[in-house]
Every structure is written in structure tokens, then in C-alpha cells.
Design a protein around this motif. Structure first.
Motif, short mmCIF file in Angstrom:
data_model
loop_
_atom_site.label_atom_id
_atom_site.label_comp_id
_atom_site.label_asym_id
_atom_site.label_seq_id
_atom_site.Cartn_x
_atom_site.Cartn_y
_atom_site.Cartn_z
N LEU A 1 11.21 -9.82 2.02
CA LEU A 1 10.45 -9.66 3.64
C LEU A 1 9.40 -8.27 3.19
O LEU A 1 10.15 -7.43 2.59
CB LEU A 1 11.52 -9.60 4.77
N HIS A 2 8.36 -7.80 4.33
CA HIS A 2 7.92 -7.06 4.41
C HIS A 2 8.85 -5.66 5.09
O HIS A 2 9.42 -6.36 6.29
CB HIS A 2 6.49 -6.65 5.18
N LYS A 3 8.89 -4.03 4.70
CA LYS A 3 9.35 -3.49 5.03
C LYS A 3 9.04 -3.22 6.28
O LYS A 3 9.58 -2.31 7.61
CB LYS A 3 9.47 -2.17 4.38
N TYR A 4 7.77 -3.13 6.31
CA TYR A 4 6.65 -2.79 8.02
C TYR A 4 6.02 -3.58 8.40
O TYR A 4 5.26 -4.43 7.51
CB TYR A 4 4.97 -1.85 7.58
N GLN A 5 5.91 -3.95 9.66
CA GLN A 5 5.47 -5.07 10.34
C GLN A 5 4.22 -4.42 10.78
O GLN A 5 3.81 -3.22 10.40
CB GLN A 5 6.40 -5.09 12.00
N LEU A 6 3.63 -5.22 11.23
CA LEU A 6 1.77 -5.68 12.30
C LEU A 6 2.29 -4.32 13.18
O LEU A 6 2.93 -4.59 14.36
CB LEU A 6 1.76 -6.49 12.43
N GLY A 7 1.30 -3.68 13.72
CA GLY A 7 1.40 -2.37 14.38
C GLY A 7 2.30 -1.21 14.01
O GLY A 7 1.96 -0.10 15.36
N GLN A 8 2.97 -1.11 13.46
CA GLN A 8 3.60 -0.18 13.00
C GLN A 8 3.10 0.83 12.64
O GLN A 8 2.22 0.92 12.22
CB GLN A 8 4.74 -0.19 12.18
N ARG A 9 3.50 2.56 12.96
CA ARG A 9 2.94 3.51 12.66
C ARG A 9 3.48 3.95 11.62
O ARG A 9 4.77 4.05 11.63
CB ARG A 9 3.31 4.42 14.31
N VAL A 10 3.16 4.89 10.30
CA VAL A 10 3.65 4.97 9.07
C VAL A 10 2.40 5.95 8.95
O VAL A 10 1.45 6.84 9.67
CB VAL A 10 3.64 3.75 8.39
N ARG A 11 3.46 6.61 8.25
CA ARG A 11 3.01 8.03 7.64
C ARG A 11 2.22 7.53 6.06
O ARG A 11 2.88 7.40 5.42
CB ARG A 11 3.15 9.24 7.83
N LEU A 12 1.40 8.37 5.53
CA LEU A 12 0.99 8.02 3.58
C LEU A 12 2.04 9.28 3.16
O LEU A 12 2.01 10.41 3.49
CB LEU A 12 -0.67 8.30 3.78
N VAL A 13 2.71 8.69 2.27
CA VAL A 13 3.50 9.61 1.38
C VAL A 13 2.14 10.22 0.62
O VAL A 13 1.83 9.35 -0.16
CB VAL A 13 4.61 8.84 0.36
N HIS A 14 2.24 11.55 0.40
CA HIS A 14 1.40 12.39 0.56
C HIS A 14 1.03 12.77 -1.68
O HIS A 14 2.29 13.37 -2.20
CB HIS A 14 1.35 13.78 0.34
N THR A 15 0.58 12.35 -2.53
CA THR A 15 0.41 12.21 -3.50
C THR A 15 -1.47 12.36 -4.19
O THR A 15 -1.50 12.67 -2.99
CB THR A 15 0.68 10.51 -4.09
N THR A 16 -1.20 13.16 -5.26
CA THR A 16 -2.76 13.19 -6.00
C THR A 16 -3.89 12.33 -4.92
O THR A 16 -4.69 12.08 -5.18
CB THR A 16 -2.55 13.13 -7.25
N ARG A 17 -2.81 11.27 -4.88
CA ARG A 17 -3.43 9.34 -4.81
C ARG A 17 -4.36 10.01 -3.67
O ARG A 17 -5.90 9.02 -3.25
CB ARG A 17 -3.28 8.32 -4.94
N PHE A 18 -3.62 10.56 -2.51
CA PHE A 18 -4.41 10.47 -1.32
C PHE A 18 -4.85 11.92 -0.59
O PHE A 18 -4.32 12.17 0.06
CB PHE A 18 -2.81 10.53 -0.39
N ARG A 19 -5.17 12.50 -1.76
CA ARG A 19 -5.77 14.29 -0.80
C ARG A 19 -6.58 14.24 0.15
O ARG A 19 -6.68 14.70 0.45
CB ARG A 19 -5.73 14.76 -2.43
N ALA A 20 -7.59 12.78 0.44
CA ALA A 20 -8.69 12.99 0.56
C ALA A 20 -8.35 12.16 2.02
O ALA A 20 -9.05 11.41 2.29
CB ALA A 20 -9.77 13.36 0.55
#
Length: 66
Positions: free
Chosen positions: A4-23
Motif C-alpha cells: 500500500l501507498h504510505k500517503y493518501q490522496l489529499g494528505q499534506r506532506v513536505r519534501l525531504v530537502h535534498t539537492t534534487r529539491f533546491r528550488a
């Protein structure tokens, strides 16, 4: 046993900050779509109210928003 997916539709999440998500937008993102299981795991489409577009991210790149 089904995986099963860990996160569900409509759920609020944050991006884990890595070099991929600098911007990226600050603040929470909302899960807009659960994508099928791939070799690297589950992926999601997420949307921030501070951006005009959605992003595709892996489950390991997310954490629950507080």
C-alpha cells in the motif's frame, strides 16, 4: 500481500530537502495522485499552493507535514 501507498490522496506532506529539491516552494504539498509501484518504489504527484505546476516525487522523498 498487497503493498500500500504510505500517503493518501489529499494528505499534506513536505519534501525531504535534498539537492534534487533546491528550488522548491516552502510549505506543505498536497498529494494529488498516487502513481503505480515501480522498481524504485511508489511515486506521487504533489502540488504546492505556491507553485503553478505539480511535481512527481518518490515516497522516500516525502515526510508527513505537521
Amino acid at each position: 500481500m498487497a503493498t500500500l501507498h504510505k500517503y493518501q490522496l489529499g494528505q499534506r506532506v513536505r519534501l525531504v530537502h535534498t539537492t534534487r529539491f533546491r528550488a522548491t516552494a516552502d510549505g506543505p504539498y498536497e498529494i494529488t495522485r498516487q502513481l503505480p509501484l515501480e522498481d524504485s518504489g511508489f511515486r506521487y504527484r504533489v502540488k504546492s499552493s505556491n507553485e503553478q505546476y505539480e511535481r512527481v516525487v518518490g515516497e522516500d522523498e516525502l515526510e508527513r507535514a505537521s
